[in-house]
Design a protein around this motif. Structure first.
Motif, PDB file in Angstrom:
ATOM      1  N   GLN A  19       0.841  -1.210   0.000  1.00 41.13           N
ATOM      2  CA  GLN A  19       0.000   0.000   0.000  1.00 41.13           C
ATOM      3  C   GLN A  19       0.871   1.253   0.000  1.00 41.13           C
ATOM      4  N   ALA A  20       1.948   1.212   0.812  1.00 42.68           N
ATOM      5  CA  ALA A  20       2.859   2.366   0.865  1.00 42.68           C
ATOM      6  C   ALA A  20       3.541   2.562  -0.490  1.00 42.68           C
ATOM      7  N   GLY A  21       3.950   1.443  -1.108  1.00 46.29           N
ATOM      8  CA  GLY A  21       4.620   1.520  -2.412  1.00 46.29           C
ATOM      9  C   GLY A  21       3.714   2.094  -3.482  1.00 46.29           C
ATOM     10  N   LEU A  22       2.464   1.637  -3.498  1.00 44.56           N
ATOM     11  CA  LEU A  22       1.518   2.088  -4.528  1.00 44.56           C
ATOM     12  C   LEU A  22       1.064   3.524  -4.283  1.00 44.56           C
ATOM     13  N   ALA A  23       1.226   4.016  -3.053  1.00 46.24           N
ATOM     14  CA  ALA A  23       0.815   5.393  -2.741  1.00 46.24           C
ATOM     15  C   ALA A  23       1.848   6.406  -3.251  1.00 46.24           C
ATOM     16  N   ARG A  24       3.080   5.929  -3.542  1.00 46.03           N
ATOM     17  CA  ARG A  24       4.102   6.844  -4.073  1.00 46.03           C
ATOM     18  C   ARG A  24       3.766   7.200  -5.527  1.00 46.03           C
ATOM     19  N   PRO A  25       4.315   8.318  -6.028  1.00 46.30           N
ATOM     20  CA  PRO A  25       4.076   8.629  -7.449  1.00 46.30           C
ATOM     21  C   PRO A  25       4.595   7.471  -8.306  1.00 46.30           C
ATOM     22  N   PRO A  26       3.787   6.989  -9.242  1.00 46.36           N
ATOM     23  CA  PRO A  26       4.222   5.821 -10.032  1.00 46.36           C
ATOM     24  C   PRO A  26       5.416   6.166 -10.924  1.00 46.36           C
ATOM     25  N   LEU A  27       6.275   5.164 -11.150  1.00 43.76           N
ATOM     26  CA  LEU A  27       7.350   5.323 -12.130  1.00 43.76           C
ATOM     27  C   LEU A  27       6.748   5.229 -13.533  1.00 43.76           C
ATOM     28  N   TRP A  28       7.512   5.720 -14.521  1.00 47.28           N
ATOM     29  CA  TRP A  28       7.065   5.667 -15.924  1.00 47.28           C
ATOM     30  C   TRP A  28       7.456   4.302 -16.496  1.00 47.28           C
ATOM     31  N   ILE A  29       6.474   3.411 -16.636  1.00 43.72           N
ATOM     32  CA  ILE A  29       6.733   2.048 -17.145  1.00 43.72           C
ATOM     33  C   ILE A  29       5.800   1.816 -18.339  1.00 43.72           C
ATOM     34  N   ARG A  30       6.386   1.614 -19.514  1.00 37.96           N
ATOM     35  CA  ARG A  30       5.568   1.525 -20.737  1.00 37.96           C
ATOM     36  C   ARG A  30       5.979   0.330 -21.587  1.00 37.96           C
ATOM     37  N   GLY A  31       4.989  -0.292 -22.203  1.00 33.28           N
ATOM     38  CA  GLY A  31       5.254  -1.386 -23.140  1.00 33.28           C
ATOM     39  C   GLY A  31       4.610  -1.090 -24.479  1.00 33.28           C
ATOM     40  N   TYR A  32       5.251  -1.577 -25.537  1.00 35.31           N
ATOM     41  CA  TYR A  32       4.723  -1.403 -26.895  1.00 35.31           C
ATOM     42  C   TYR A  32       4.725  -2.769 -27.554  1.00 35.31           C
ATOM     43  N   GLU A  33       3.679  -3.075 -28.295  1.00 33.67           N
ATOM     44  CA  GLU A  33       3.545  -4.395 -28.916  1.00 33.67           C
ATOM     45  C   GLU A  33       2.955  -4.226 -30.307  1.00 33.67           C
ATOM     46  N   ALA A  34       3.615  -4.865 -31.303  1.00 36.20           N
ATOM     47  CA  ALA A  34       3.162  -4.718 -32.696  1.00 36.20           C
ATOM     48  C   ALA A  34       1.895  -5.526 -32.974  1.00 36.20           C
ATOM     49  N   ASP A  35       1.730  -6.666 -32.292  1.00 36.55           N
ATOM     50  CA  ASP A  35       0.595  -7.555 -32.587  1.00 36.55           C
ATOM     51  C   ASP A  35      -0.657  -7.063 -31.858  1.00 36.55           C
ATOM     52  N   PRO A  36      -1.655  -6.563 -32.601  1.00 32.57           N
ATOM     53  CA  PRO A  36      -2.839  -5.986 -31.941  1.00 32.57           C
ATOM     54  C   PRO A  36      -3.584  -6.994 -31.066  1.00 32.57           C
ATOM     55  N   ARG A  37      -3.405  -8.307 -31.352  1.00 31.47           N
ATOM     56  CA  ARG A  37      -4.151  -9.321 -30.582  1.00 31.47           C
ATOM     57  C   ARG A  37      -3.638  -9.450 -29.154  1.00 31.47           C
ATOM     58  N   LEU A  38      -2.419  -8.939 -28.885  1.00 28.31           N
ATOM     59  CA  LEU A  38      -1.839  -9.104 -27.544  1.00 28.31           C
ATOM     60  C   LEU A  38      -2.080  -7.901 -26.637  1.00 28.31           C
ATOM     61  N   ILE A  39      -2.575  -6.792 -27.207  1.00 29.04           N
ATOM     62  CA  ILE A  39      -2.719  -5.563 -26.415  1.00 29.04           C
ATOM     63  C   ILE A  39      -3.697  -5.769 -25.250  1.00 29.04           C
ATOM     64  N   GLN A  40      -4.902  -6.275 -25.553  1.00 30.40           N
ATOM     65  CA  GLN A  40      -5.909  -6.421 -24.483  1.00 30.40           C
ATOM     66  C   GLN A  40      -5.493  -7.462 -23.440  1.00 30.40           C
ATOM     67  N   PRO A  41      -5.030  -8.653 -23.860  1.00 26.25           N
ATOM     68  CA  PRO A  41      -4.543  -9.604 -22.845  1.00 26.25           C
ATOM     69  C   PRO A  41      -3.461  -8.989 -21.958  1.00 26.25           C
ATOM     70  N   GLY A  42      -2.551  -8.207 -22.541  1.00 28.94           N
ATOM     71  CA  GLY A  42      -1.504  -7.553 -21.756  1.00 28.94           C
ATOM     72  C   GLY A  42      -2.097  -6.586 -20.747  1.00 28.94           C
ATOM     73  N   ARG A  43      -3.040  -5.762 -21.209  1.00 25.87           N
ATOM     74  CA  ARG A  43      -3.682  -4.791 -20.301  1.00 25.87           C
ATOM     75  C   ARG A  43      -4.461  -5.504 -19.201  1.00 25.87           C
ATOM     76  N   ASN A  44      -5.093  -6.631 -19.553  1.00 24.47           N
ATOM     77  CA  ASN A  44      -5.824  -7.411 -18.534  1.00 24.47           C
ATOM     78  C   ASN A  44      -4.872  -7.922 -17.454  1.00 24.47           C
ATOM     79  N   ASN A  45      -3.684  -8.382 -17.873  1.00 21.62           N
ATOM     80  CA  ASN A  45      -2.693  -8.867 -16.911  1.00 21.62           C
ATOM     81  C   ASN A  45      -2.277  -7.746 -15.951  1.00 21.62           C
ATOM     82  N   VAL A  46      -2.051  -6.560 -16.507  1.00 17.71           N
ATOM     83  CA  VAL A  46      -1.649  -5.401 -15.691  1.00 17.71           C
ATOM     84  C   VAL A  46      -2.741  -5.074 -14.670  1.00 17.71           C
ATOM     85  N   GLU A  47      -3.981  -5.116 -15.140  1.00 12.75           N
ATOM     86  CA  GLU A  47      -5.111  -4.788 -14.257  1.00 12.75           C
ATOM     87  C   GLU A  47      -5.253  -5.809 -13.130  1.00 12.75           C
ATOM     88  N   ARG A  48      -5.109  -7.107 -13.485  1.00 11.35           N
ATOM     89  CA  ARG A  48      -5.223  -8.148 -12.447  1.00 11.35           C
ATOM     90  C   ARG A  48      -4.128  -7.990 -11.392  1.00 11.35           C
TER      91      ARG A  48
END
Length: 733
Positions: free
Chosen positions: A255-284
């Protein structure tokens, strides 16, 4: 039970040193490394902490007993002696895992059965109640490892392997296991970079494993905080109050870690079919504020953090398993090197690759390399400091002077806008291609030929055939003789592939590579891929369809162009027969030349469909028969007459739909006798084949008028390879 235990922690091969370091930090003492495991001693609190916080381990095993055994009875007795009622109720369930062999145990299934029997017999009650086996979610997981006559009996505290963090339900094609991804991040220095507030970018993020693991490290989140069921959950030795204390502490840290300002962490993927599964993983994983995933190609990758902070670029490029992957992978690595030089100056980079030879092609030096295993595949982690002195640019250059006369670095844009520097061999190869293009290009333009052979192993060490199909390049690599070191052959192929787009001014995505092994049977006609991408090319006023990706051959034999043009010139008013017609390109030419009718025979339905498309593309249909059948059988049954016949048989053919095997050397006399019998008076038969050792039977010249015309059936693009085919003109006497 004593307060201290012997613990074994298992891990993927190659992570032992990192895991030992991590485990010491979490309180494990007297740490020793083994293959794919470490061991040490700890109290219960440390055992729990290792379960919760180990980013690198697979399992935490608590050793109950070690004993020597000579046979299966010793195994049973040793396990039976343990006070199992301290660990499991008679009504509970268990699973046994057994590894190792020897001492009369020749398979792990038999060993596991012995262990299970001993535990069940010990716990069986008077009224017959006994533990059941549950392989998925047992109350107790028991592990026995047999090592050189010693049995090590343990409880598995982790339950499911610790790499299964629970956030990754959807996977890409070849995902890295979570603990391997964490190990790569740690080796790449991410904990240090994150502590300094650095950024992280993954230009080929797949379903986001690196991103999630990086954010969990940066936000101080225990990797298995969200796990609900553990190997110790129903164990009778479990101390719930102690576990709750540790879990609450971890919860507070997250909780303390997540309360800090988030670092800039970004991913890029060429295959459009993987974007939503990737975002779902991040959300979970509960990290949507920290991690963002966007669709993007490597070729346009440019990390732009909000405060211009530098950081780590990390990626795991694909390794390439399929035929023809070499070109696209080489260009991917070249593009990656180019983007690092151009857009990531003063960042650190970590490239995790199963193809280290390709890593060398990025044009940028790694200052450190680590060996890893991804399952059974040996991999390398290349660590790079993206600074101008790391760029590999052929000869050393003098620093350029700016207007004030001081020595300044060339701007990163100036460095990067140059195409990747070719090796000495690559440059020689490029020069040869440009010379050939200059000579043959003029001829092709004059003759209105849009596809031709540009290069055919002109330089023996670059054993390739390179064909131009308009603005596509089709490359066939001849299998290197066994005397050539495969690594050298691979390096030369990469040199050549690097040179092709530069020398010919063609986009990298339009280079297709195939490997020609020495063919057996009909392997040359087998499907290689299923992209179904057809390209329309023109030759002698006709349009033809080629497919550069799906088969070893493209649907058009370029060396037969003069033969097809000859057929077009001679076909007017004639009945034309095309045997072993393949995609019926010769029939299209005959129809274009005004043939009264064409008949095309082949065994393959695929190629006859292609033939139909070739004919209709040119507006020919009703007078053009397509016959599916074995040519020899078809000729025996045929009673029609033809004025012009073309036969270009394969060297061998053995289809499921055909009786026996066709062998051109053995069967050509019978084939030609059957075909000449179908010639109308004054008719002409053209026969050719590309079997290098072919000898025309001398008896044929006694029966028919036979003239070899091989030299007249070669255009300038095949002048260097006069043995590409041989051809004859045959008439009845």
């Amino acid at each position: 039970m004593s307060d201290r235990f012997e613990l074994y922690l298992t891990c993927p091969k190659g992570l032992e040193g990192l895991l030992a370091e991590e485990a010491r930090g979490l309180g494990l003492e007297e740490v020793r490394e083994h293959t794919s495991a470490i061991r040490g001693s700890a109290d219960m609190e440390t055992a729990y902490r290792l379960c919760l916080w180990s980013r690198l381990g697979n399992r935490v095993l608590l050793v109950l007993k070690r004993f020597n055994m000579k046979n299966a009875d010793d195994l049973y007795d040793g396990v039976h002696e343990v006070e199992w009622q301290d660990h499991l109720q008679a009504s509970g369930s268990l699973a046994v895992e057994f590894s190792g062999h020897g001492s009369g145990i020749d398979n792990t299934h038999f060993g596991a059965l012995k262990v299970k029997d001993a535990i069940v017999d010990k716990l069986r009650t008077r009224d017959g109640e006994r533990p059941s086996v549950d392989k998925l979610n047992p109350d107790l997981r028991v592990h026995l490892r047999l090592d050189r006559g010693e049995a090590i009996l343990s409880l598995d505290l982790s339950g499911h392997s610790l790499h299964q963090r629970g956030y990754r339900l959807q996977q890409g094609a070849a995902p890295l296991k979570e603990n391997l991804a964490a190990a790569v991040l740690i080796r790449a220095g991410w904990p240090r970079i994150a502590a300094d507030g650095g950024a992280l970018a993954d230009p080929m993020c797949g379903v986001g494993t690196f991103l999630v693991e990086a954010a969990m490290i940066a936000a101080d989140i225990a990797p298995n905080l969200k796990r609900e069921r553990w190997g110790f959950s129903a164990w009778l030795g479990h101390v719930p109050a102690l576990w709750r204390k540790l879990h609450d502490e971890a919860q507070a840290r997250a909780q303390a870690g997540l309360a800090r300002p988030p670092l800039w962490i970004r991913g890029y993927e060429a295959d459009p079919r993987l974007i939503q599964p990737g975002r779902n993983n991040v959300e979970r994983a509960g990290l949507s504020d920290w991690v963002k995933i966007y669709q993007g190609e490597v070729g346009s990758f440019e990390p732009r953090p909000d405060q211009n902070q530098k950081g780590l670029v990390i990626c795991n490029p694909p390794y390439g398993e399929r035929l023809g992957d070499e070109a696209s992978l080489l260009y991917l690595y070249q593009n990656l090197g180019e983007r690092l030089r151009q857009s990531c100056l003063n960042w650190e980079a970590a490239v995790f690759t199963g193809a280290p030879d390709l890593g060398k092609r990025m044009g940028i030096r790694s200052h450190k390399q680590y060996a890893f295993w991804n399952g059974a595949l040996p991999c390398k982690l290349l660590l790079i400091k993206v600074q101008p002195d790391q760029f590999v640019t052929g000869e050393r250059r003098q620093p350029e002077r700016d207007a004030q006369g001081s020595e300044g670095q060339r701007s990163p844009a100036a460095v990067a806008s140059e195409p990747a520097r070719l090796s000495e061999g690559g440059q020689m190869f490029a020069n040869r291609l440009q010379k050939n293009l200059k000579q043959l290009g003029k001829w092709a333009k004059r003759e209105q030929v849009s596809c031709y052979r540009l290069y055919d192993a002109d330089m023996p060490e670059y054993a390739l055939a390179i064909d131009l199909y308009q603005d596509w390049v089709h490359v066939q690599e001849y299998a290197a003789p066994r005397s050539i070191d495969p690594e050298k052959a691979q390096a030369r192929l990469f040199d050549a592939l690097a040179a092709i787009p530069q020398a010919l001014g063609i986009d990298q995505s339009r280079v297709v590579v195939k490997r020609r092994e020495r063919q057996s049977g009909t392997r040359q006609y087998e499907r290689q891929s299923t992209q179904g991408q057809f390209l329309e090319v023109s030759e002698g006023g006709v349009k033809l369809l080629v497919n550069l990706t799906d088969y070893l051959d493209t649907g058009l034999f370029l060396d037969h162009r003069p033969m097809r043009m000859r057929i077009q010139r001679e076909a007017a008013g004639k009945r034309f027969l095309n045997l072993f017609c393949y995609t019926a390109t010769a029939s299209v030419h005959a129809a274009k030349g005004g043939a009264r009718s064409t008949t095309s025979v082949d065994l393959s339905r695929t190629y006859l469909d292609w033939a139909r498309r070739n004919l209709s593309l040119n507006g020919f249909s009703d007078k053009n028969r397509l016959e599916q059948g074995d040519v020899m059988a078809w000729l025996q049954a045929c009673r029609d007459e033809f004025d012009l016949i073309f036969i270009d048989p394969p060297t061998f053919s053995n289809s499921k739909r055909m009786e026996g095997v066709f062998d051109v050397q053995r069967d050509h006399v019978e084939l030609l006798d059957l075909a000449v019998a179908r010639l109308a008076p004054g008719g002409v038969l053209y026969f050719s084949n590309n079997f290098r050792k072919f000898q025309l039977d001398e008896r044929l010249a006694e029966r028919y008028a036979v003239e070899e015309i091989s030299a007249q059936t070669l255009d300038p693009d095949f002048a260097r390879n006069t043995r590409i085919h041989r051809a004859w003109r045959i008439q009845a006497r």
